[in-house]
Design a protein around this motif. Structure first.
Motif, mmCIF file in Angstrom:
data_model
loop_
_atom_site.group_PDB
_atom_site.id
_atom_site.type_symbol
_atom_site.label_atom_id
_atom_site.label_comp_id
_atom_site.label_asym_id
_atom_site.label_seq_id
_atom_site.Cartn_x
_atom_site.Cartn_y
_atom_site.Cartn_z
ATOM 1 N N CYS A 190 6.482 -6.328 -7.735
ATOM 2 C CA CYS A 190 5.185 -6.661 -8.316
ATOM 3 C C CYS A 190 4.911 -5.910 -9.612
ATOM 4 C CB CYS A 190 4.071 -6.382 -7.308
ATOM 5 S SG CYS A 190 3.983 -4.653 -6.758
ATOM 6 N N SER B 209 5.031 -6.445 -2.409
ATOM 7 C CA SER B 209 3.703 -6.185 -1.865
ATOM 8 C C SER B 209 3.321 -7.295 -0.892
ATOM 9 C CB SER B 209 2.679 -6.091 -2.990
ATOM 10 O OG SER B 209 2.740 -7.246 -3.797
ATOM 11 N N ARG B 210 2.275 -7.032 -0.098
ATOM 12 C CA ARG B 210 1.840 -8.031 0.881
ATOM 13 C C ARG B 210 1.300 -9.277 0.215
ATOM 14 N NH1 ARG B 210 -2.013 -4.235 4.331
ATOM 15 N NH2 ARG B 210 -2.337 -3.481 2.198
ATOM 16 N N ASP B 211 0.650 -9.101 -0.941
ATOM 17 C CA ASP B 211 0.205 -10.246 -1.726
ATOM 18 C C ASP B 211 0.157 -9.829 -3.186
ATOM 19 O OD1 ASP B 211 -2.529 -9.246 -2.478
ATOM 20 O OD2 ASP B 211 -2.775 -9.315 -0.294
ATOM 21 N N LYS C 100 -2.089 -9.331 -5.252
ATOM 22 C CA LYS C 100 -3.134 -8.408 -5.675
ATOM 23 C C LYS C 100 -2.987 -7.032 -5.031
ATOM 24 C CE LYS C 100 -6.507 -12.111 -6.441
ATOM 25 N NZ LYS C 100 -7.848 -12.645 -6.074
ATOM 26 N N ASP C 101 -1.929 -6.838 -4.264
ATOM 27 C CA ASP C 101 -1.782 -5.619 -3.486
ATOM 28 C C ASP C 101 -0.657 -4.740 -4.027
ATOM 29 O OD1 ASP C 101 -2.391 -3.878 -1.338
ATOM 30 O OD2 ASP C 101 -0.693 -4.658 -0.211
ATOM 31 N N CYS C 102 -0.458 -4.744 -5.324
ATOM 32 C CA CYS C 102 0.600 -3.927 -5.924
ATOM 33 C C CYS C 102 0.107 -2.493 -6.068
ATOM 34 C CB CYS C 102 0.992 -4.493 -7.286
ATOM 35 S SG CYS C 102 2.544 -3.825 -7.918
ATOM 36 N N PRO C 103 0.781 -1.521 -5.457
ATOM 37 C CA PRO C 103 0.321 -0.133 -5.541
ATOM 38 C C PRO C 103 0.249 0.331 -6.989
ATOM 39 C CG PRO C 103 2.047 -0.374 -3.897
ATOM 40 C CD PRO C 103 2.007 -1.660 -4.651
ATOM 41 N N SER C 104 -0.826 1.019 -7.320
ATOM 42 C CA SER C 104 -0.996 1.495 -8.692
ATOM 43 C C SER C 104 -0.311 2.846 -8.869
ATOM 44 C CB SER C 104 -2.481 1.615 -9.037
ATOM 45 O OG SER C 104 -3.121 2.516 -8.146
#
Length: 456
Positions: free
Chosen positions: A223, A252-254, A256-260
């Motif tokens: 991601c 990532s799970r979706d 919008k769920d990319c770790p920052s």
């Protein structure tokens, strides 16, 4: 042999003209985010270039030197290097895939007639793939690249050897005056900011395989990838190619769920001038003058680019060359440039001269800068600069290699998709007032760092 056939085809494509990208009116850039599945969340930029059966891919991740721990400066460079030194045994669609050491990996790329390698900068890490678009060949090249990205072997003995080689190269570089002066200048301009830190013998000695593995785990997520593609593939093929390349990376799970990642501090402005003199036994003194600059997405970018061409970026037609070299013979080479980045990069004036002429050359360079800041360029200078920049624009995109460099720049800095189409228009719009105002906003001649290396 099969590899000879592919190598011959690759050579023919290289000699015959990689790009087939002309300076036509428009360069259509497609952009999307990879949907659910392998590579989910990765952003992709594509320019279709069907004339030659080749494709160039650039994959970039936010893992460059600005994120290196202070006591392990050089980690990104070491990690990028070691990712190309072998892959571990793994499971693939066809069953177990054997480990490949650095020699076997090199032979595998040679057999495919493809090229794949990594590079690191202060801001990011990138990997580039070049391959013919023969479906079987491209699929195998993408599968091998995916293993390098996701499954590096990290051989301890190889790292020990490479670290010693890097330390030896570093020690040798520190015998060169240009390297010593440049490192001192970077420290003076950026201070404690990561842009100012440099790899040393000591920081390299602290980097262990476990550090590179941790760096890899936090950097290489699907991601987080920014993927630039130029070549004889359409969108559907580019989407599939991206999925293949990123298939083995954690996702990532979706979308919008990319770790920052932790934020990197901004570059601090200089609050006063500094004059640093470094004794060095060399025939030429190295002189640098400068300060922090601006981010790549700054709205003043075009005014600063055109203005710097007139000041010192235009070679023999620049003011600095005219005043320092041509009129006074104080330096063979004198130049200026802005080096923008994810954070404020730097503005630099550089020159080389005899040590006994350093102060005289420095005085003239400062006077040229002060006059330019106060008055800006003339209309005649501006017209000539625009003609040169616009006239040379076609050379910036006349091969797939150059085009993918531009596309990756658009991706890295989130520039508009019409950036290349509007480049000449943006240059042509710049006025004398634009340049004068932009330089006044960005530069403070009374707070610049000066580094002079050479002489006693």
């Amino acid at each position: 042999m099969m590899q000879n056939k592919f190598a011959a085809l690759l050579l023919a494509a290289l000699v015959g003209g990689l790009a087939a990208v002309s300076a036509q009116a428009a360069i259509p850039i497609q952009h999307w985010t990879q949907p659910e599945g392998p590579g989910q969340g990765a952003e992709v930029w594509l320019v279709e270039s069907p004339a030659v059966p080749m494709v160039d891919v650039r994959l970039e991740f936010d893992g460059g030197g600005r994120r290196d721990p202070v006591d392990r400066a050089g980690l990104a460079e070491a990690g990028t290097l070691m990712m190309g030194k072998g892959v571990r045994e793994s499971s693939g669609k066809g069953g177990r895939e054997p480990a490949l050491d650095e020699n076997a990996l090199g032979e595998a790329w040679a057999d495919l007639g493809a090229m794949f390698g990594g590079d690191d900068t202060t801001d990011r890490v990138s990997f580039s793939l070049r391959s013919l678009t023969d479906p079987d060949l491209l699929q195998r090249a993408a599968a091998l690249a995916a293993r390098v990205l996701a499954e590096p072997a990290w051989p301890e003995a190889v790292w020990t050897r490479e670290r010693e080689r890097m330390q030896a190269a570093l020690r040798e570089s520190l015998t060169r005056p240009a390297t010593v002066a440049s490192r001192a200048y970077q420290r003076a301009v950026f201070g404690a900011h990561p842009y100012g830190q440099a790899m040393t013998d000591e920081t390299l000695a602290r980097i262990a395989v476990a550090d590179m593995q941790a760096w890899h785990a936090r950097t290489f997520l699907a991601c987080r990838a920014k993927v630039s593609i130029v070549g004889a593939v359409n969108r559907a093929q580019a989407q599939e190619l991206t999925a293949q390349l990123l298939a083995r990376l954690p996702r990532s799970r979706d979308a919008k769920d990319c770790p920052s990642l932790p934020p990197v501090p901004e570059v601090a402005s200089l609050d006063k001038a500094a004059d640093i003199r470094i004794p060095f036994d060399a025939a030429q003194a190295q002189v640098f003058i400068g300060q922090p600059g601006f981010k790549r997405d700054d709205p003043d970018y075009f005014a600063l680019t055109v203005g710097n061409y007139i000041l010192g970026g235009g070679g023999f037609v620049s003011r600095l060359t005219e005043e320092v070299r041509e009129k006074r013979g104080l330096s063979y080479s004198v130049y200026s440039y802005f080096n923008p980045g994810a954070h404020a990069g730097s503005f630099t004036i550089g020159l080389q001269t005899r040590p006994d002429q350093a102060d005289a050359a420095l005085k003239v360079a400062r006077e040229v800068l002060a006059r330019f800041l106060a008055q800006g360029p003339t209309e005649v200078e501006l017209k000539a600069a625009k003609a040169n920049l616009i006239g040379g624009f076609a050379l910036r995109i006349d091969s797939n290699r150059k085009l993918i460099d531009n596309l990756a720049n658009i991706a890295a800095h989130d520039l508009p998709l019409d950036y290349l189409d509007s480049w000449t228009e943006q240059v042509n719009k710049v006025t004398v007032a634009d340049i004068r105002n932009a330089f006044a906003r960005k530069l403070r001649a009374d707070r610049m760092v000066t580094v002079v290396l050479g002489g006693k």
